[in-house]
Design a protein around this motif. Sequence first.
Motif, PDB file in Angstrom:
ATOM      1  N   MET A   1       0.827  -1.163   0.076  1.00  0.00           N
ATOM      2  CA  MET A   1       0.021  -0.003  -0.102  1.00  0.00           C
ATOM      3  C   MET A   1       0.818   1.467   0.037  1.00  0.00           C
ATOM      4  O   MET A   1       0.535   2.215  -0.745  1.00  0.00           O
ATOM      5  CB  MET A   1      -0.905   0.079   1.284  1.00  0.00           C
ATOM      6  CG  MET A   1      -1.916  -0.984   1.159  1.00  0.00           C
ATOM      7  SD  MET A   1      -3.109  -0.922  -0.076  1.00  0.00           S
ATOM      8  CE  MET A   1      -2.677  -2.103  -1.408  1.00  0.00           C
ATOM      9  N   TRP A   2       1.882   1.314   0.784  1.00  0.00           N
ATOM     10  CA  TRP A   2       2.748   2.350   0.890  1.00  0.00           C
ATOM     11  C   TRP A   2       4.271   2.299  -0.025  1.00  0.00           C
ATOM     12  O   TRP A   2       4.770   3.240  -0.295  1.00  0.00           O
ATOM     13  CB  TRP A   2       3.287   2.721   2.343  1.00  0.00           C
ATOM     14  CG  TRP A   2       2.339   3.003   3.232  1.00  0.00           C
ATOM     15  CD1 TRP A   2       0.972   3.692   2.946  1.00  0.00           C
ATOM     16  CD2 TRP A   2       2.271   2.959   4.635  1.00  0.00           C
ATOM     17  NE1 TRP A   2       0.383   3.827   4.182  1.00  0.00           N
ATOM     18  CE2 TRP A   2       1.210   3.680   5.461  1.00  0.00           C
ATOM     19  CE3 TRP A   2       3.328   2.650   5.672  1.00  0.00           C
ATOM     20  CZ2 TRP A   2       0.756   3.703   6.534  1.00  0.00           C
ATOM     21  CZ3 TRP A   2       2.730   2.720   6.848  1.00  0.00           C
ATOM     22  CH2 TRP A   2       1.616   3.551   7.541  1.00  0.00           C
ATOM     23  N   GLY A   3       4.265   1.143  -0.348  1.00  0.00           N
ATOM     24  CA  GLY A   3       5.514   0.784  -1.200  1.00  0.00           C
ATOM     25  C   GLY A   3       6.802   0.644  -0.181  1.00  0.00           C
ATOM     26  O   GLY A   3       8.097   0.583  -0.810  1.00  0.00           O
ATOM     27  N   THR A   4       6.583   0.538   0.992  1.00  0.00           N
ATOM     28  CA  THR A   4       7.667   0.319   2.105  1.00  0.00           C
ATOM     29  C   THR A   4       7.421  -0.669   3.130  1.00  0.00           C
ATOM     30  O   THR A   4       6.085  -0.571   3.569  1.00  0.00           O
ATOM     31  CB  THR A   4       8.295   1.730   2.392  1.00  0.00           C
ATOM     32  OG1 THR A   4       9.288   1.486   3.444  1.00  0.00           O
ATOM     33  CG2 THR A   4       7.168   2.689   3.116  1.00  0.00           C
ATOM     34  N   TRP A   5       8.310  -1.272   3.744  1.00  0.00           N
ATOM     35  CA  TRP A   5       7.918  -2.010   4.857  1.00  0.00           C
ATOM     36  C   TRP A   5       7.960  -1.093   6.138  1.00  0.00           C
ATOM     37  O   TRP A   5       7.262  -1.464   7.027  1.00  0.00           O
ATOM     38  CB  TRP A   5       8.851  -3.218   5.167  1.00  0.00           C
ATOM     39  CG  TRP A   5       9.082  -4.247   3.929  1.00  0.00           C
ATOM     40  CD1 TRP A   5      10.013  -4.120   2.971  1.00  0.00           C
ATOM     41  CD2 TRP A   5       8.238  -5.367   3.821  1.00  0.00           C
ATOM     42  NE1 TRP A   5       9.590  -5.318   2.106  1.00  0.00           N
ATOM     43  CE2 TRP A   5       8.916  -5.923   2.531  1.00  0.00           C
ATOM     44  CE3 TRP A   5       7.166  -5.725   4.492  1.00  0.00           C
ATOM     45  CZ2 TRP A   5       8.167  -7.222   2.137  1.00  0.00           C
ATOM     46  CZ3 TRP A   5       6.743  -7.006   3.849  1.00  0.00           C
ATOM     47  CH2 TRP A   5       7.221  -7.876   2.635  1.00  0.00           C
ATOM     48  N   TRP A   6       8.430  -0.284   6.221  1.00  0.00           N
ATOM     49  CA  TRP A   6       8.911   0.545   7.337  1.00  0.00           C
ATOM     50  C   TRP A   6       9.183   2.091   7.063  1.00  0.00           C
ATOM     51  O   TRP A   6       9.769   2.591   6.116  1.00  0.00           O
ATOM     52  CB  TRP A   6       9.849   0.026   8.194  1.00  0.00           C
ATOM     53  CG  TRP A   6      10.160   0.778   9.574  1.00  0.00           C
ATOM     54  CD1 TRP A   6      10.940   1.879   9.828  1.00  0.00           C
ATOM     55  CD2 TRP A   6       9.272   0.602  10.614  1.00  0.00           C
ATOM     56  NE1 TRP A   6      10.942   2.145  10.995  1.00  0.00           N
ATOM     57  CE2 TRP A   6       9.966   1.352  11.456  1.00  0.00           C
ATOM     58  CE3 TRP A   6       8.311  -0.399  10.946  1.00  0.00           C
ATOM     59  CZ2 TRP A   6       9.375   1.671  12.985  1.00  0.00           C
ATOM     60  CZ3 TRP A   6       7.628  -0.196  12.316  1.00  0.00           C
ATOM     61  CH2 TRP A   6       8.290   0.629  13.297  1.00  0.00           C
ATOM     62  N   VAL A   7       8.581   2.885   7.824  1.00  0.00           N
ATOM     63  CA  VAL A   7       8.925   4.379   7.800  1.00  0.00           C
ATOM     64  C   VAL A   7       9.140   4.934   9.455  1.00  0.00           C
ATOM     65  O   VAL A   7       8.328   4.469  10.015  1.00  0.00           O
ATOM     66  CB  VAL A   7       8.059   5.488   7.113  1.00  0.00           C
ATOM     67  CG1 VAL A   7       8.099   5.216   5.721  1.00  0.00           C
ATOM     68  CG2 VAL A   7       6.585   5.189   7.505  1.00  0.00           C
ATOM     69  N   TRP A   8      10.260   5.859   9.450  1.00  0.00           N
ATOM     70  CA  TRP A   8      10.124   6.346  10.975  1.00  0.00           C
ATOM     71  C   TRP A   8       9.437   7.512  11.087  1.00  0.00           C
ATOM     72  O   TRP A   8       9.618   8.570  11.476  1.00  0.00           O
ATOM     73  CB  TRP A   8      11.687   6.757  10.979  1.00  0.00           C
ATOM     74  CG  TRP A   8      12.686   5.516  10.864  1.00  0.00           C
ATOM     75  CD1 TRP A   8      13.270   5.068   9.968  1.00  0.00           C
ATOM     76  CD2 TRP A   8      12.825   4.490  12.075  1.00  0.00           C
ATOM     77  NE1 TRP A   8      14.222   3.925  10.322  1.00  0.00           N
ATOM     78  CE2 TRP A   8      13.605   3.563  11.618  1.00  0.00           C
ATOM     79  CE3 TRP A   8      12.271   4.386  13.265  1.00  0.00           C
ATOM     80  CZ2 TRP A   8      14.413   2.702  12.458  1.00  0.00           C
ATOM     81  CZ3 TRP A   8      12.898   3.280  14.310  1.00  0.00           C
ATOM     82  CH2 TRP A   8      13.701   2.465  13.656  1.00  0.00           C
ATOM     83  N   ASP A   9       7.991   7.339  11.040  1.00  0.00           N
ATOM     84  CA  ASP A   9       7.157   8.319  11.339  1.00  0.00           C
ATOM     85  C   ASP A   9       6.433   8.303  12.723  1.00  0.00           C
ATOM     86  O   ASP A   9       7.150   7.111  13.601  1.00  0.00           O
ATOM     87  CB  ASP A   9       6.054   8.394  10.435  1.00  0.00           C
ATOM     88  CG  ASP A   9       4.744   7.383  10.421  1.00  0.00           C
ATOM     89  OD1 ASP A   9       4.888   6.779  11.442  1.00  0.00           O
ATOM     90  OD2 ASP A   9       3.891   7.459   9.763  1.00  0.00           O
ATOM     91  N   ALA A  10       5.916   8.999  13.339  1.00  0.00           N
ATOM     92  CA  ALA A  10       5.695   9.367  14.716  1.00  0.00           C
ATOM     93  C   ALA A  10       4.950   8.103  15.319  1.00  0.00           C
ATOM     94  O   ALA A  10       5.300   7.507  16.314  1.00  0.00           O
ATOM     95  CB  ALA A  10       4.892  10.648  15.160  1.00  0.00           C
ATOM     96  N   ARG A  11       3.823   7.512  14.425  1.00  0.00           N
ATOM     97  CA  ARG A  11       2.911   6.636  14.954  1.00  0.00           C
ATOM     98  C   ARG A  11       3.717   5.101  14.874  1.00  0.00           C
ATOM     99  O   ARG A  11       3.856   4.380  15.729  1.00  0.00           O
ATOM    100  CB  ARG A  11       1.637   6.305  13.937  1.00  0.00           C
ATOM    101  CG  ARG A  11       0.967   5.102  14.215  1.00  0.00           C
ATOM    102  CD  ARG A  11       0.547   4.945  15.594  1.00  0.00           C
ATOM    103  NE  ARG A  11      -0.780   5.827  15.886  1.00  0.00           N
ATOM    104  CZ  ARG A  11      -1.748   5.912  15.684  1.00  0.00           C
ATOM    105  NH1 ARG A  11      -2.461   4.505  15.202  1.00  0.00           N
ATOM    106  NH2 ARG A  11      -2.672   6.497  16.104  1.00  0.00           N
TER     107      ARG A  11
END
Lengths: 56, 259
Positions: B125-135
């Motif tokens: 859905m986002w094209g990535t396994w992980w992002v360092w966003d706040a949630r």
Amino acid sequence: MSELFGTQYFGFIASSFGVTLIVLLGMTIWILMTYHARRKALAKLEAAGIKRANKT
Amino acid sequence: MTIADTQNLPRGLTALANPTRFLALVRVVLPVLTIITIGLLAIGLWLGFSVPDDYQQGRTVRIMFVHVPSVWMAMGAYMVMVSGALGVLVWRHPLADVAARAAAPLGACFTFLGLATGSIWGRPMWGTWWVWDARLTSFLILFIIYLGLIALWNSMEEPAKSARIAAVAILVGAINIPIIKFSVDWFTTLHQPASVLRTDGPKLAPEFLYPLLTMGLAFLFLFLTLHLMAMRNEILRRQIRTLQRKAAREIRSANKAST
């Protein structure tokens, strides 16, 4: 549900449900195994004549 | 800690201060909870796999039915630990530390599931396994807090000593719960804002909302069932420890008498 098999995102859906099943089932089995091990250990101690205060 | 210490508690909780009485209650309640959990899981899964594809997420919307309840339970388990911590520090309830300690591995498992299923959903859905966003980051911190608390309990042999230290640590860690909840409002995140637990009501379409709520209820009952089982294990562990110490004392006094 059968229409999900072989679709584009089947692998993602199956792995999500798969990891959930493995973790929750693993957790349940671990808790049950711990329970049986502790019941056995408690019975062994009580059989050796060491009893809790409210059981004497 | 004695039963006399719990005199200021509500009557129902005072009755449960006796571990033997609590274990008797668990014996009665556990089969009922197990049946309800299995029933709700079966209904929830059937409803979840009967929903139509989402217009944006397509078939992956079904991942939401395990991801969201896992996240709810990860935070719910922590709130149980907060209640346990207050029970230790304020009321000195004998079972409060037992409840908190038993909830920690369950909370860690649900947090891991929230992270894992969210990551699996994020890839398509986002094209990535992980992002360092706040949630995502605050939720990862929750997982680390759970592991830290488990390590803290395991590092201390004496339950009376570890209970108070762990209770303080739990209350300090509780600051992370509102951060997780409101991170999507306070910061710009890739994670979408809340769509179910909102002050203006759920924004989810009913065909997705009802299966999600059923799975949420199923996970809640699963947590209650596993938590009671884990509390029973913890009570047994303490009983074994008491008997082992008693046996050691008896051996010591027998040795003294013979010399």
